[in-house]
Motif scaffolding. Structure first.
Motif, PDB file in Angstrom:
ATOM      1  N   CYS A  78       0.834  -1.203   0.000  1.00  0.00           N
ATOM      2  CA  CYS A  78       0.000   0.000   0.000  1.00  0.00           C
ATOM      3  C   CYS A  78       0.870   1.254   0.000  1.00  0.00           C
ATOM      4  O   CYS A  78       0.616   2.203  -0.762  1.00  0.00           O
ATOM      5  CB  CYS A  78      -0.932   0.001   1.209  1.00  0.00           C
ATOM      6  SG  CYS A  78      -2.219  -1.267   1.193  1.00  0.00           S
ATOM      7  N   ARG A  79       1.893   1.256   0.825  1.00  0.00           N
ATOM      8  CA  ARG A  79       2.794   2.413   0.871  1.00  0.00           C
ATOM      9  C   ARG A  79       3.516   2.587  -0.461  1.00  0.00           C
ATOM     10  O   ARG A  79       3.727   3.720  -0.920  1.00  0.00           O
ATOM     11  CB  ARG A  79       3.811   2.242   2.009  1.00  0.00           C
ATOM     12  CG  ARG A  79       3.199   2.235   3.398  1.00  0.00           C
ATOM     13  CD  ARG A  79       4.264   2.190   4.482  1.00  0.00           C
ATOM     14  NE  ARG A  79       3.685   2.024   5.809  1.00  0.00           N
ATOM     15  CZ  ARG A  79       3.615   0.872   6.457  1.00  0.00           C
ATOM     16  NH1 ARG A  79       4.129  -0.241   5.915  1.00  0.00           N
ATOM     17  NH2 ARG A  79       3.057   0.799   7.651  1.00  0.00           N
ATOM     18  N   CYS A  83      -0.112   5.151  -0.768  1.00  0.00           N
ATOM     19  CA  CYS A  83      -1.005   5.299   0.389  1.00  0.00           C
ATOM     20  C   CYS A  83      -0.251   5.938   1.553  1.00  0.00           C
ATOM     21  O   CYS A  83       0.952   5.728   1.721  1.00  0.00           O
ATOM     22  CB  CYS A  83      -1.565   3.950   0.812  1.00  0.00           C
ATOM     23  SG  CYS A  83      -2.601   3.155  -0.435  1.00  0.00           S
ATOM     24  N   VAL A  86      -0.590   4.645   6.739  1.00  0.00           N
ATOM     25  CA  VAL A  86      -0.875   3.213   6.731  1.00  0.00           C
ATOM     26  C   VAL A  86      -0.504   2.606   8.082  1.00  0.00           C
ATOM     27  O   VAL A  86       0.611   2.784   8.570  1.00  0.00           O
ATOM     28  CB  VAL A  86      -0.093   2.510   5.599  1.00  0.00           C
ATOM     29  CG1 VAL A  86      -0.342   1.005   5.636  1.00  0.00           C
ATOM     30  CG2 VAL A  86      -0.493   3.087   4.245  1.00  0.00           C
ATOM     31  N   LEU A 103      -5.752   6.472   0.682  1.00  0.00           N
ATOM     32  CA  LEU A 103      -5.263   6.372  -0.681  1.00  0.00           C
ATOM     33  C   LEU A 103      -4.584   7.671  -1.089  1.00  0.00           C
ATOM     34  O   LEU A 103      -4.691   8.688  -0.387  1.00  0.00           O
ATOM     35  CB  LEU A 103      -6.415   6.058  -1.636  1.00  0.00           C
ATOM     36  CG  LEU A 103      -7.033   4.655  -1.491  1.00  0.00           C
ATOM     37  CD1 LEU A 103      -8.351   4.581  -2.248  1.00  0.00           C
ATOM     38  CD2 LEU A 103      -6.065   3.597  -1.978  1.00  0.00           C
ATOM     39  N   LEU A 109      -9.012   4.035   3.203  1.00  0.00           N
ATOM     40  CA  LEU A 109      -8.837   2.654   2.771  1.00  0.00           C
ATOM     41  C   LEU A 109      -8.869   1.730   3.985  1.00  0.00           C
ATOM     42  O   LEU A 109      -8.157   1.953   4.962  1.00  0.00           O
ATOM     43  CB  LEU A 109      -7.500   2.494   2.042  1.00  0.00           C
ATOM     44  CG  LEU A 109      -7.114   1.071   1.609  1.00  0.00           C
ATOM     45  CD1 LEU A 109      -8.054   0.571   0.520  1.00  0.00           C
ATOM     46  CD2 LEU A 109      -5.663   1.028   1.135  1.00  0.00           C
ATOM     47  N   VAL A 111      -8.568  -2.433   4.858  1.00  0.00           N
ATOM     48  CA  VAL A 111      -8.123  -3.678   4.231  1.00  0.00           C
ATOM     49  C   VAL A 111      -8.307  -4.853   5.189  1.00  0.00           C
ATOM     50  O   VAL A 111      -7.915  -4.780   6.360  1.00  0.00           O
ATOM     51  CB  VAL A 111      -6.638  -3.592   3.816  1.00  0.00           C
ATOM     52  CG1 VAL A 111      -6.225  -4.852   3.030  1.00  0.00           C
ATOM     53  CG2 VAL A 111      -6.365  -2.333   2.990  1.00  0.00           C
ATOM     54  N   TRP A 175      -0.680  -7.541  -8.298  1.00  0.00           N
ATOM     55  CA  TRP A 175      -0.335  -6.397  -7.446  1.00  0.00           C
ATOM     56  C   TRP A 175       1.085  -6.561  -6.913  1.00  0.00           C
ATOM     57  O   TRP A 175       1.901  -5.644  -6.970  1.00  0.00           O
ATOM     58  CB  TRP A 175      -1.345  -6.300  -6.307  1.00  0.00           C
ATOM     59  CG  TRP A 175      -1.191  -5.093  -5.432  1.00  0.00           C
ATOM     60  CD1 TRP A 175      -0.611  -3.902  -5.759  1.00  0.00           C
ATOM     61  CD2 TRP A 175      -1.646  -4.954  -4.077  1.00  0.00           C
ATOM     62  NE1 TRP A 175      -0.666  -3.024  -4.700  1.00  0.00           N
ATOM     63  CE2 TRP A 175      -1.294  -3.647  -3.654  1.00  0.00           C
ATOM     64  CE3 TRP A 175      -2.301  -5.802  -3.200  1.00  0.00           C
ATOM     65  CZ2 TRP A 175      -1.595  -3.188  -2.380  1.00  0.00           C
ATOM     66  CZ3 TRP A 175      -2.600  -5.333  -1.936  1.00  0.00           C
ATOM     67  CH2 TRP A 175      -2.260  -4.035  -1.528  1.00  0.00           C
ATOM     68  N   LEU A 181      -1.943  -0.337  -7.139  1.00  0.00           N
ATOM     69  CA  LEU A 181      -3.220  -0.560  -6.457  1.00  0.00           C
ATOM     70  C   LEU A 181      -4.378   0.192  -7.119  1.00  0.00           C
ATOM     71  O   LEU A 181      -5.446  -0.395  -7.303  1.00  0.00           O
ATOM     72  CB  LEU A 181      -3.098  -0.185  -4.981  1.00  0.00           C
ATOM     73  CG  LEU A 181      -4.351  -0.357  -4.122  1.00  0.00           C
ATOM     74  CD1 LEU A 181      -4.837  -1.804  -4.158  1.00  0.00           C
ATOM     75  CD2 LEU A 181      -4.088   0.081  -2.684  1.00  0.00           C
TER      76      LEU A 181
END
Length: 203
Positions: A78-79, A83, A86, A103, A109, A111, A175, A181
């Motif tokens: 994600c980072r 993002c 996080v 995001l 976001l 998860v 991914w 993402l």
């Protein structure tokens, strides 16, 4: 008079020599500085590529992870994709959220991560719990369910109905291999691909 001329010429010769030496030293210093900057830039690129390679691990390595390591790994992905804020919050009392963040465009976001064996399927109960908590408790703008396996039919239907982005093993592999993402978020619950029975009926 001759002696004076020779003396002046001698002095000018030293000035000329000093000028040439200074020019060479300056040019050499400039070259060294440019070389140093180029090497630093190359080192920075190498370190970034090495970090990316470290992130993009094989699925065999991912399967061998513990669930906590996998949560941390998904957070790092994600980072990688922009993002912010996080946090890994998985554990007892996590209210069906393992990772929280924003995001790149500021949307919230949430998860849920399931590190299951490849032959398993995410049951509808896991999806029901996530659907019930992602929006009501965590105020998600985007709810992302990441699994290292496939989804059961009922879990997929819940994801489609409630606009959960459900990434199955194959899409997680994409991914993990570098697909950003944001390019996966438009899938909603179709992360496991089209329903085969529906395609068969249409045929």
């Amino acid at each position: 008079m001759l002696a004076l001329s020779l003396f002046v010429l001698w002095q000018y010769m030293w000035v000329l020599i000093a000028f040439v030496v200074a020019t060479v030293v300056s040019a050499g210093g400039s070259l060294l500085w440019r070389t140093h900057r180029r090497e630093r830039g190359g080192d920075r690129i190498w370190r970034e590529q090495n970090r990316r390679m470290e992130l993009e691990r094989s699925m065999a390595v991912i399967d061998a992870m513990g669930w906590q390591d996998f949560e941390e790994y998904v957070a790092e992905l994600c980072r990688r994709d922009g993002c912010t804020k996080v946090m890994v919050v998985g554990g007892s009392g996590d209210l069906a959220a393992d990772i929280l963040g924003d995001l790149h465009d500021g949307r919230r976001l949430v998860v849920q991560v399931k590190h299951y064996a490849p032959h398993r399927k995410v049951p509808s109960g896991d999806m029901q719990k996530f659907v019930g908590m992602a929006f009501a408790e965590h105020h998600a703008d985007v709810a992302l369910f990441v699994a290292t396996c496939e989804y059961s039919g009922s879990a997929r239907q819940l994801a489609l109905k409630h606009h959960i982005v459900a990434l199955n093993r194959d899409l997680f592999g994409s991914w993990n291999s570098g697909a950003p993402l944001p390019s996966l978020l438009g899938l909603s619950g179709a992360g496991a691909g089209p329903d085969r029975r529906r395609r068969q009926r249409r045929a």
